[in-house]
Design an enzyme around this catalytic site. Sequence first.
Site, PDB file in Angstrom:
ATOM      1  N   ALA A  80       0.865  -1.170   0.000  1.00 21.47           N
ATOM      2  CA  ALA A  80       0.000   0.000   0.000  1.00 21.47           C
ATOM      3  C   ALA A  80       0.908   1.228   0.000  1.00 21.47           C
ATOM      4  CB  ALA A  80      -0.883  -0.013   1.245  1.00 21.47           C
ATOM      5  N   GLY A 123       0.781  -4.971   0.862  1.00 21.34           N
ATOM      6  CA  GLY A 123      -0.389  -5.017  -0.010  1.00 21.34           C
ATOM      7  C   GLY A 123      -0.112  -5.678  -1.351  1.00 21.34           C
ATOM      8  N   GLU A 126      -0.553  -9.209  -0.727  1.00 21.22           N
ATOM      9  CA  GLU A 126      -1.995  -9.427  -0.520  1.00 21.22           C
ATOM     10  C   GLU A 126      -2.768  -9.354  -1.837  1.00 21.22           C
ATOM     11  OE1 GLU A 126      -1.899  -6.319   2.476  1.00 21.22           O
ATOM     12  OE2 GLU A 126      -2.776  -7.720   3.894  1.00 21.22           O
ATOM     13  N   GLU A 146       4.584  -5.180   7.254  1.00 27.06           N
ATOM     14  CA  GLU A 146       3.838  -4.104   7.922  1.00 27.06           C
ATOM     15  C   GLU A 146       4.264  -3.898   9.373  1.00 27.06           C
ATOM     16  OE1 GLU A 146       2.503  -6.463   6.005  1.00 27.06           O
ATOM     17  OE2 GLU A 146       0.999  -5.595   4.665  1.00 27.06           O
TER      18      GLU A 146
HETATM   19  N1  CAA Z   1       4.642   3.246  -0.608  1.00 25.87           N
HETATM   20  C1  CAA Z   1       5.051   4.418  -1.122  1.00 25.87           C
HETATM   21  N2  CAA Z   1       6.227   4.585  -1.781  1.00 25.87           N
HETATM   22  C2  CAA Z   1       7.003   3.493  -1.914  1.00 25.87           C
HETATM   23  C3  CAA Z   1       6.635   2.237  -1.401  1.00 25.87           C
HETATM   24  C4  CAA Z   1       5.393   2.133  -0.732  1.00 25.87           C
HETATM   25  N3  CAA Z   1       4.921   0.982  -0.247  1.00 25.87           N
HETATM   26  N4  CAA Z   1       7.617   1.357  -1.671  1.00 25.87           N
HETATM   27  C5  CAA Z   1       8.557   2.038  -2.350  1.00 25.87           C
HETATM   28  N5  CAA Z   1       8.191   3.327  -2.499  1.00 25.87           N
HETATM   29  C6  CAA Z   1       8.944   4.409  -3.153  1.00 25.87           C
HETATM   30  C7  CAA Z   1      10.113   4.871  -2.310  1.00 25.87           C
HETATM   31  O1  CAA Z   1       9.687   5.774  -1.315  1.00 25.87           O
HETATM   32  C8  CAA Z   1      10.982   5.494  -3.351  1.00 25.87           C
HETATM   33  O2  CAA Z   1      10.468   6.752  -3.678  1.00 25.87           O
HETATM   34  P1  CAA Z   1      11.467   8.045  -3.792  1.00 25.87           P
HETATM   35  O3  CAA Z   1      12.358   7.700  -4.959  1.00 25.87           O
HETATM   36  O4  CAA Z   1      10.534   9.182  -4.041  1.00 25.87           O
HETATM   37  O5  CAA Z   1      12.209   8.096  -2.503  1.00 25.87           O
HETATM   38  C9  CAA Z   1      10.768   4.594  -4.561  1.00 25.87           C
HETATM   39  O6  CAA Z   1       9.532   3.903  -4.340  1.00 25.87           O
HETATM   40  C10 CAA Z   1      11.838   3.556  -4.728  1.00 25.87           C
HETATM   41  O7  CAA Z   1      11.969   2.848  -3.513  1.00 25.87           O
HETATM   42  P2  CAA Z   1      13.373   2.608  -2.761  1.00 25.87           P
HETATM   43  O8  CAA Z   1      14.300   3.734  -3.027  1.00 25.87           O
HETATM   44  O9  CAA Z   1      13.061   2.304  -1.322  1.00 25.87           O
HETATM   45  O10 CAA Z   1      13.879   1.313  -3.539  1.00 25.87           O
HETATM   46  P3  CAA Z   1      14.855   0.168  -3.013  1.00 25.87           P
HETATM   47  O11 CAA Z   1      15.163  -0.667  -4.182  1.00 25.87           O
HETATM   48  O12 CAA Z   1      15.963   0.750  -2.223  1.00 25.87           O
HETATM   49  O13 CAA Z   1      13.975  -0.669  -1.960  1.00 25.87           O
HETATM   50  C11 CAA Z   1      11.979  -1.836  -1.205  1.00 25.87           C
HETATM   51  C12 CAA Z   1      12.868  -1.424  -2.396  1.00 25.87           C
HETATM   52  C13 CAA Z   1      12.758  -2.819  -0.303  1.00 25.87           C
HETATM   53  C14 CAA Z   1      10.734  -2.512  -1.755  1.00 25.87           C
HETATM   54  C15 CAA Z   1      11.598  -0.573  -0.368  1.00 25.87           C
HETATM   55  O14 CAA Z   1      11.110   0.431  -1.260  1.00 25.87           O
HETATM   56  C16 CAA Z   1      10.551  -0.816   0.680  1.00 25.87           C
HETATM   57  O15 CAA Z   1      10.861  -1.345   1.736  1.00 25.87           O
HETATM   58  N6  CAA Z   1       9.282  -0.415   0.406  1.00 25.87           N
HETATM   59  C17 CAA Z   1       8.207  -0.521   1.369  1.00 25.87           C
HETATM   60  C18 CAA Z   1       7.709  -1.955   1.526  1.00 25.87           C
HETATM   61  C19 CAA Z   1       6.612  -2.019   2.555  1.00 25.87           C
HETATM   62  O16 CAA Z   1       6.828  -1.747   3.719  1.00 25.87           O
HETATM   63  N7  CAA Z   1       5.389  -2.418   2.137  1.00 25.87           N
HETATM   64  C20 CAA Z   1       4.245  -2.506   3.003  1.00 25.87           C
HETATM   65  C21 CAA Z   1       3.428  -1.282   2.894  1.00 25.87           C
HETATM   66  S1  CAA Z   1       2.123  -1.207   4.116  1.00 25.87           S
HETATM   67  C22 CAA Z   1       0.882  -2.159   3.457  1.00 25.87           C
HETATM   68  O17 CAA Z   1       0.972  -2.697   2.384  1.00 25.87           O
HETATM   69  C23 CAA Z   1      -0.357  -2.244   4.322  1.00 25.87           C
HETATM   70  C24 CAA Z   1      -1.346  -3.268   3.880  1.00 25.87           C
HETATM   71  O18 CAA Z   1      -1.332  -4.389   4.331  1.00 25.87           O
HETATM   72  C25 CAA Z   1      -2.395  -2.939   2.978  1.00 25.87           C
END
Ligand code: CAA
Length: 273
Positions: A80, A123, A126, A146
Amino acid sequence: MSSSASAVKPSEPAPRFTNIITSRPEPSVGLITLNRPKALNALSTPLFKELNEAVRELDEDPEVGAIVITGSEKAFAAGADIKEMKDKEFSDVYKNNFLESWTLLTKIRKPIIAAVSGYALGGGCELALMCDIILASSTATFGQPEINLGVIPGGGGTQRLARTIGKSKTMELVLTGRNFSAAEAERWGLVSRVVEGEGKVVEEAVKMASTIASKGRVAVIAGKEAVNAAYELNMSEGLRFERRLFHGLFATHDQKEGMAAFAEKRKPKFNHS
Ligand code: CAA
């Protein structure tokens, strides 16, 4: 006409979707590609709105027999949209039933195949779990991280994972937030198959969708409904439900045609009625 007027170009119609791309690799297969590359396909509300609109249309299109959802090589979807969520308050998310719009996908009657490469986190994992079949490339990385954000999965992860891979593994994944590989996902039965090679997972998913689309649609929908009932009903209710659906298929053209074709040693010509 004045020269300034002739310089004005007719405005291009705005693209219908900006967060997804829809295509038809074959007339009977709808392909939806999540397309927010800069955010690793984070599942924002506008993206889900478009996704819902696209799947609903494909479900209603009589030419389409199956749907494929995919992302990019780097990310199926990284969850998400955290930036959209971070300032929300309990009263907003509760009153507005945040994420309720994600459930439409589970009401689609045609089969949906997730073709997963790269990150399928939170998400994103999911979303794959909401699909009927998951194919993964060997680069796919799944996870429910999460807990690292101070929350828990909210798009069905705890329930669908527990029903698919059992309590102990689900607890480990949800409570530690650790990622897991395509190989683990396949070993645990979350993924139906791992496909090697860049871009191959989408090709394979489209091939599978095309095979499904070549069968009688009524039987395909009944098959999907029956398998899904296994997650909702107890054994005796589930068996009764399956038997009734099976009986019902004897009212279809495609049952007559399918069985006659077998007896006559020819290929069936299903007309989906
Ligand atoms: N939401 C918003 N933006 C996101 C995102 C997310 N879930 N995942 C990645 N991005 C964005 C980053 O903020 C970044 O944007 P900027 O360039 O503007 O900074 C861009 O995508 C690229 O990401 P990274 O620089 O972090 O890329 P990376 O290769 O270094 O890392 C990754 C990749 C390990 C997937 C890392 O981006 C990450 O950990 N993302 C979040 C994963 C996460 O926690 N997901 C769960 C979300 S909560 C959820 O989903 C709730 C639910 O159950 C419904």
